[in-house]
Write a protein that holds these residues in place. Structure first.
Motif, mmCIF file in Angstrom:
data_model
loop_
_atom_site.group_PDB
_atom_site.id
_atom_site.type_symbol
_atom_site.label_atom_id
_atom_site.label_comp_id
_atom_site.label_asym_id
_atom_site.label_seq_id
_atom_site.Cartn_x
_atom_site.Cartn_y
_atom_site.Cartn_z
ATOM 1 N N TYR A 59 25.045 34.660 63.813
ATOM 2 C CA TYR A 59 26.346 33.829 64.029
ATOM 3 C C TYR A 59 26.280 32.327 62.874
ATOM 4 O O TYR A 59 28.335 31.985 62.647
ATOM 5 C CB TYR A 59 26.752 33.790 65.176
ATOM 6 N N GLU A 63 29.515 31.926 60.774
ATOM 7 C CA GLU A 63 30.983 30.504 60.580
ATOM 8 C C GLU A 63 30.324 29.615 59.127
ATOM 9 O O GLU A 63 31.970 29.227 58.761
ATOM 10 C CB GLU A 63 30.544 30.105 62.101
ATOM 11 N N PRO A 220 28.200 23.247 62.444
ATOM 12 C CA PRO A 220 29.037 25.008 62.989
ATOM 13 C C PRO A 220 29.445 25.235 64.711
ATOM 14 O O PRO A 220 28.502 24.735 64.985
ATOM 15 C CB PRO A 220 28.151 26.091 62.694
#
Length: 239
Positions: A59, A63, A220
């Motif tokens: 992730y 991102e 992020p």
């Protein structure tokens, strides 16, 4: 109202009821117990398991790419230190490495790591020390002498338990990754790397700014708030 990646409310009594507690077992250090409890209660860990990714780090690159758009269909990507493979999984889908998106250019993913990595659809993965002499030439050979559009690295040196030592070690890895990127990137390419805040990253920033049009430092949302990690995203390689 704050929500976790899986959409659950993170405020109030509901969150306390969902928290998993881990008892300290005989022979297990208290730090290990805290790590295990954090993992069990981490919404990104749970989401990675549900989505089929090999780790929560997937992730982070997701991102970063959502913001800077470097994993485009048809892109040629090198993933340094790719184990366990979460970044490769995300990149393969976004650059259309398996050719499953009709009408879109087909990209390539070349992952390398010191340790073996289980195969990932659409990715070519090799066991390699990228810091060894001739590694850049080896990579170019695997890419049929084509330049890369993206070089990315989520590498971290083994923890020594000493914060400043660990910081210097990962900065050294980042600098080595950047030097390799200078050798294999195509003009206009992108370099993405994890770094740890700690003071020594200034020289890396200066180096990147001489070779790229833009250099940004980003943390992020998927990066844990209590972690000193951040990511450098350098775009527009000057060639």
């Amino acid at each position: 109202m704050a929500r976790t990646p899986d959409g659950k409310n993170t405020s109030g009594r509901g969150q306390r009821d969902l928290k998993v507690k881990v008892k300290t077992a005989r022979g297990r250090k208290s730090s290990s117990t805290r790590w295990l409890q954090r993992q069990l209660n981490d919404p990104y860990v749970k989401r990675a398991q549900a989505d089929g990714y090999r780790g929560r780090a997937a992730y982070k690159i997701m991102e970063l790419d959502d913001k800077y758009r470097f994993l485009l269909p048809g892109a040629r990507v090198i993933d340094l230190g790719c184990a366990p493979g979460g970044w490769c999984q995300v990149a393969a889908a976004r650059v259309n490495a398996s050719g499953t998106r009709p009408g879109k250019p087909v990209g390539t993913i070349l992952g390398v790591d010191l340790q073996p990595v289980e195969p990932i659809p659409g990715c070519e993965i090799h066991q390699l020390d990228f810091m060894a002499d001739g590694a850049d030439e080896t990579l170019r050979g695997w890419m049929d002498d084509a330049c890369a559009d993206v070089v990315m690295s989520d590498m971290a040196a083994a923890s020594s338990g000493h914060k400043q030592t660990d910081h210097l070690r990962i900065i050294a890895l980042c600098e080595a990754a950047a030097e390799l990127a200078f050798d294999v990137l195509d003009e206009g390419g992108t370099f993405v790397s994890k770094v740890l805040a700690g003071g020594a990253e200034g020289d890396l920033q200066k180096l990147l700014k001489t070779r790229f049009l833009k250099v940004a430092n980003v943390k992020p949302p998927a990066s844990r708030a209590d972690s000193s990690e951040k990511f450098v995203v350098a775009t527009g390689f000057r060639g």
